[in-house]
Motif scaffolding. Structure first.
Motif: not given
Length: 1040
Positions: A16-30, A67-75
């Motif tokens: 999970l930490w890896g997915l969060v890092h990829d989304f927030v820092m790696g700017q990946q959408e998947g 980006r962090g809030i965006q990930l939480l909102s999409q979930v």
């Protein structure tokens, strides 16, 4: 072991930490979708996601927090249904706090709040808390369109699920939404915003002191001025916005004091769309307004509407103005008044009358029709308005009718009177003495009869229509005068007079039976004596009018019981030799009988009476006429002529189609044995000199009567069992290939095909089909019955094509093979016209045949490629047959089906045939021009009629072949056939719809060539030539 368990628990968390890092820092959408999927599957909880996002949510960099809030909102958008109430509370508190964050974070926060607004577990009070936070912390109109749309969605969601909580906010909620919406410009958002405003009003949210503000924030968009961009993916149209805004503006009377001045201003503007929108909005408002909202604005509204109707050049504005006036009057008519309240309806109608009445009296009559339309629009609103206006206008119009002597002026006045009389029919009166027309009864009757006896045909037509309306008003018209007029002058404006008599006969059956029917019977007897003496055409015309009148007034069952015996008795006079018999006389009687049968179809009892009275009589007359005589009588043989039998077929078919299955079953037990066994017991006057045996070596005359059997059995409902069916089918099959009487063989083939079409699938149907195939194959060999066998093949094929029977493809292939036959080829080509067209006597939907939808499209798809292939492979002498067959198929195919088949690119080749060059092209757009070179006029005409709509509806495709088409069309303008010349000129006219650059090189040639048909000896050809040449002259000119 404990260490191993700890490692297993840490593994998912690390993922999970890896997915969060990829989304927030790696700017990946998947990863967002992956996290949401894992939460839904139970691998993680929302709490674990929040913990994994911890550092991102507290990061000092706004973009990282966003980006962090965006990930939480999409979930949350995907998993909001899994949240518990406690989790929802904490998340909402978190998101509300983040509304104060940097502007880059706000869009993601709004997405999260949107997800939480969908939660079922939302605790009470939090919806209000969220909206208050948005209203206080977010300047919505500074956000991008997508984020503004999110805010509207949050509000919509809460209004749908937390209505009572939001209403607890009172007017603060309304004020907050006004702030959110103020300044909105995007049409996508406006549609949602208008819907929210409408719900605020319709669901009784408190508007408080903000009524005017709410009106201002929505009315600033009125009238809508929006043009959707090209290729708009959202598909929002101007009409969508207009209707949505109109539903808001017309949703409450509280907007009236602000809206009505705005509508008056826009109606008085010079912008057509603003006028239309304003009048339509006023029309909608009148449905919810009351007198008190309209009171102060009625004079201005009336002045604006009057000006638009009197002065506008737009019919649409005039129509909307009249509709608005009608709605205003309806509103004033329905309002319930207190005892001391002012009645605005009377004063409003008084103003209308005052401004319009004097125009009705002007000598030049310039504003007569606009004034009449205004008065009629108001009068049609209510019985009270109708009485008020009618009682004031009728005396004036009656006076003006007598003042003017010109027929055109009288016709105008009478047409206005007719309009007011029609309005009276809308309202019912318990007390007949209350009818406003009662006081004008004598004057109206006098005026109408004056118009009817005048010299002007147009005035007489209006007089007849007025007479019909007057007759429908109980106690208004003297029926004696009406009947006298219909008797004496029914030849003048015949169609209108007969229509009027039919309408009034249904209303006054007793009066017509006692007065008109006896006089028509006497007239018919006089006509019979005139025909017996062989008098001239005047007597024939009177005789025809009498027959038409008898059928026209047969609109009531009691009248049918008197007119039907008269018509049948008259027909019997022919058979007895008491008249000089002509086929036209018998056909006229049959046409009248058919019209009576059509009028009986709506009443089952009347339909059965007609059937059991008329059918036996017609059969008896025909059987009697078919009997052999020592001295052949010309009088009786008239009944056996093709045209007369066809007329009798139409009567029998019409009288049978609407029978109930039970009654039809009774009738079939008599009629089928008549033809198979000669059982004449049910016929009237059934004493015949010899036995009736149409199938067993009967005379030619008896065989011809099989057409009457066809009319009956092919019109029966499908579930009626036919007695002796096996014997009947075999007899019909045998007779269908009898070469001694083509009429009889064709009738037998049609009857056989009609029964095949309705027969249920099964072994017996297969046996009948095998018998038919064997008969056709035997007959198509050498012998005298080839033509009859071909006719049988054609009708059986049609019967099967209509019901999608598998054997139809085999028979169609056999029919195509006959296109190459030297003897039957032309007839086979014409047979495709029969297969694609509708019949009138058999195989009809009205006759309960099984006709599948889109059978033409299926036939086209299955068989046209084979036709085109056969054309290319056929010898030169046979090609015209294929062309004719193909043109028949195309000409009867619905054009919307043909258009998609046109290829956008088709290779072309030239095939030299002696000195003539033909274009041989791919199907289908290229095959059509080939047919234009065929010398057969039928092929040419059919092809031209198919090409003209294609030129109008698919100009881009047809422009690929403009050179061929121009040459062919110009050649055909000199055809010996007038119909072909007209069609060719119409196609030349349609060619101007092709792109102008494509046509300009041909313009001089066409203009020169079209000069010749301008001198054609036929007027209709010259007319089309002028029209086509004029369009070619204008080609390429400015504004064309």
């Amino acid at each position: 072991m404990a260490a191993a368990a700890a490692l297993e628990a840490a593994a998912p968390t690390d993922a999970l930490w890896g997915l969060v890092h990829d989304f927030v820092m790696g700017q990946q959408e998947g990863p967002a979708d992956q996290v949401a999927a894992d939460v839904k599957s139970g691998n993680y909880t929302v709490l674990q996601v929040v913990e994994a996002l911890g550092s991102s949510l507290e990061n000092p960099e706004p973009r990282t927090r966003a980006r962090g809030i965006q990930l939480l909102s999409q979930v949350l958008l995907q998993c909001h249904s899994l949240l518990l109430e406690k989790e929802v509370v904490h998340l909402i508190l978190f998101y509300e706090n983040r509304l104060k964050d940097h502007h880059l974070v706000i869009p993601s926060v709004l997405q999260g709040l949107k997800a939480l607004s969908l939660c079922v577990a939302l605790p009470p009070g939090l919806a209000v808390s969220v909206l208050k936070a948005i209203f206080q912390e977010v300047h919505v109109q500074s956000l991008p369109q997508v984020d503004r749309h999110t805010v509207y969605n949050i509000i919509t969601n809460f209004m749908r699920t937390r209505e009572e909580e939001l209403k607890g906010l009172g007017a603060d909620f309304t004020f907050g939404f006004i702030q959110v919406m103020d300044g909105e410009k995007d049409p996508r958002n406006l549609l949602v915003a208008f819907r929210i405003v409408h719900d605020l009003i319709s669901r009784d949210y408190s508007l408080g002191p903000f009524v005017e503000e709410l009106f201002e924030v929505t009315s600033c968009y009125f009238p809508i001025d929006f043009t959707p961009p090209p290729n708009d993916p959202y598909g929002i149209q101007r009409e969508d916005l207009i209707l949505s805004l109109r539903s808001v503006l017309a949703s409450t009377p509280r907007f009236a004091e602000f809206l009505l001045p705005l509508l008056i201003e826009k109606v008085d503007s010079e912008i057509l769309s603003a006028k239309l929108d304003s009048l339509q909005t006023l029309n909608a408002c009148c449905a919810v307004y009351r007198q008190k909202e309209l009171k102060d604005f009625l004079p201005s509204l009336w002045a604006s509407i009057r000006r638009e109707v009197f002065q506008t050049a737009s019919e649409r504005v005039e129509a909307e103005g009249l509709a608005a006036l009608h709605s205003l009057t309806v509103c004033l008519s329905r309002s319930v008044l207190s005892a001391d309240a002012e009645d605005l309806l009377d004063s409003f109608l008084s103003n209308i009358l005052q401004d319009c009445k004097h125009h009705l009296c002007e000598p030049d009559m310039k504003l007569v029709w606009p004034s009449a339309k205004l008065l009629q629009a108001a009068a049609g609103a209510s019985a009270r308005a109708c009485d008020y206006i009618t009682s004031n206008v009728l005396p004036l119009l009656l006076e003006q009718f007598h003042k003017h002597s010109q027929s055109s002026q009288r016709r105008t006045i009478l047409e206005m009177l007719l309009g007011f009389l029609k309005l009276q029919q809308k309202w019912s009166y318990e007390d007949k003495d209350q009818r406003p027309l009662n006081g004008f009864k004598d004057q109206l009757c006098s005026l109408v009869f004056m118009a009817l006896t005048g010299p002007s045909t147009q005035l007489q037509l209006v007089g007849i229509h007025t007479l019909t309306v007057l007759g429908a008003q109980p106690g208004t018209l003297s029926l004696e005068g009406l009947l006298n007029f219909l008797e004496e002058d029914s030849q003048s404006c015949r169609v209108a007079a007969l229509e009027a008599s039919g309408t009034l006969a249904a209303l006054y059956p007793v009066a017509f039976s006692s007065h008109l029917v006896p006089k028509l019977a006497e007239e018919l007897r006089v006509g019979e004596s005139d025909l017996t003496r062989g008098d001239g055409p005047t007597q024939c015309s009177r005789h025809l009018c009498c027959l038409q009148a008898l059928s026209a007034i047969s609109t009531h069952p009691s009248i049918v019981r008197e007119t039907l015996p008269l018509l049948l008795q008259h027909l019997c006079q022919v058979n007895k030799g008491n008249m000089v018999a002509r086929s036209s006389d018998v056909i006229a009687v049959c046409q009248s009988l058919k019209q009576v049968a059509e009028k009986c179809q709506q009443d089952p009892d009347c339909c059965w009476y007609f059937h059991q009275t008329a059918i036996p009589c017609l059969l008896a007359l025909a059987v009697q006429a078919s009997m052999p005589e020592k001295e052949p009588s010309v009088l009786r043989k008239v009944l056996l002529e093709d045209e007369v039998l066809a007329a009798m077929v139409s009567v029998i078919g019409t009288a049978t189609t609407h029978l109930s299955p039970e009654l039809a079953a009774q009738s079939v037990t008599h009629i089928v044995p008549l033809f198979l066994d000669g059982n004449v017991s049910f016929l009237p006057e059934n004493s015949f000199p010899s036995r009736f045996q149409p199938f067993q070596d009967g005379s030619s005359g008896q065989r011809r009567l099989v057409a009457l059997l066809m009319a009956f059995v092919c019109s029966l409902p499908r579930n009626v069992e036919i007695p002796q069916l096996n014997q009947l089918m075999r007899e019909l099959l045998e007779l269908s290939c009898c070469h001694s009487c083509p009429f009889s063989s064709t009738a037998a083939a049609k009857c056989f095909a009609g029964l095949l079409n309705k027969h249920p699938a099964g072994q017996q149907l297969d046996e009948f089909l095998q018998l038919a195939v064997d008969k056709v194959e035997a007959g198509l060999g050498s012998g005298p019955c080839r033509s009859q066998a071909f006719t049988l093949l054609l009708w059986v094929t049609k019967a099967l094509v209509l019901r999608y029977h598998p054997l139809s493809s085999c028979l169609t292939t056999q029919l195509m093979g006959l296109l190459s036959d030297p003897e039957l080829g032309p007839a086979a080509a014409d047979g495709f016209s029969l297969l694609m067209s509708d019949c009138t006597d058999v195989l009809t939907r009205a006759g309960h045949a099984e006709v599948r939808i889109m059978f033409r499209q299926r036939f086209f798809t299955d068989n046209v490629p084979a036709l085109v292939q056969g054309f290319h492979a056929a010898p030169q002498g046979v090609k015209p047959n294929y062309l004719k067959g193909l043109s028949h198929v195309l000409n009867r195919l619905p054009k919307p089906v043909l258009l998609p088949e046109l290829p956008t690119v088709s290779p072309m080749g030239l095939e030299r045939e002696g000195t003539r060059t033909r274009i041989c092209m791919m199907w289908p757009s290229h095959t059509l021009p080939i047919a234009l070179s065929c010398p057969d006029c039928v092929v040419q005409l059919s092809t031209l009629s198919c090409l003209q709509p294609l030129l109008l509806e698919a100009p881009q495709v047809m422009s690929l072949h403009v050179d061929t088409l121009v040459t062919k069309f110009l050649n055909l303008t000199s055809s010996p056939s007038m119909a072909v010349r007209i069609a060719a000129l119409q196609c030349m006219h349609a060619l101007t719809r092709l792109p102008t650059p494509v046509l300009l090189p041909y313009k001089p040639q066409v203009i020169r060539a079209l000069a010749k048909p301008l001198d054609d000896k036929k007027r209709l050809v010259r007319k089309e030539a002028v029209s086509a040449r004029g369009e070619w002259f204008l080609l390429g000119s400015p504004g064309s």
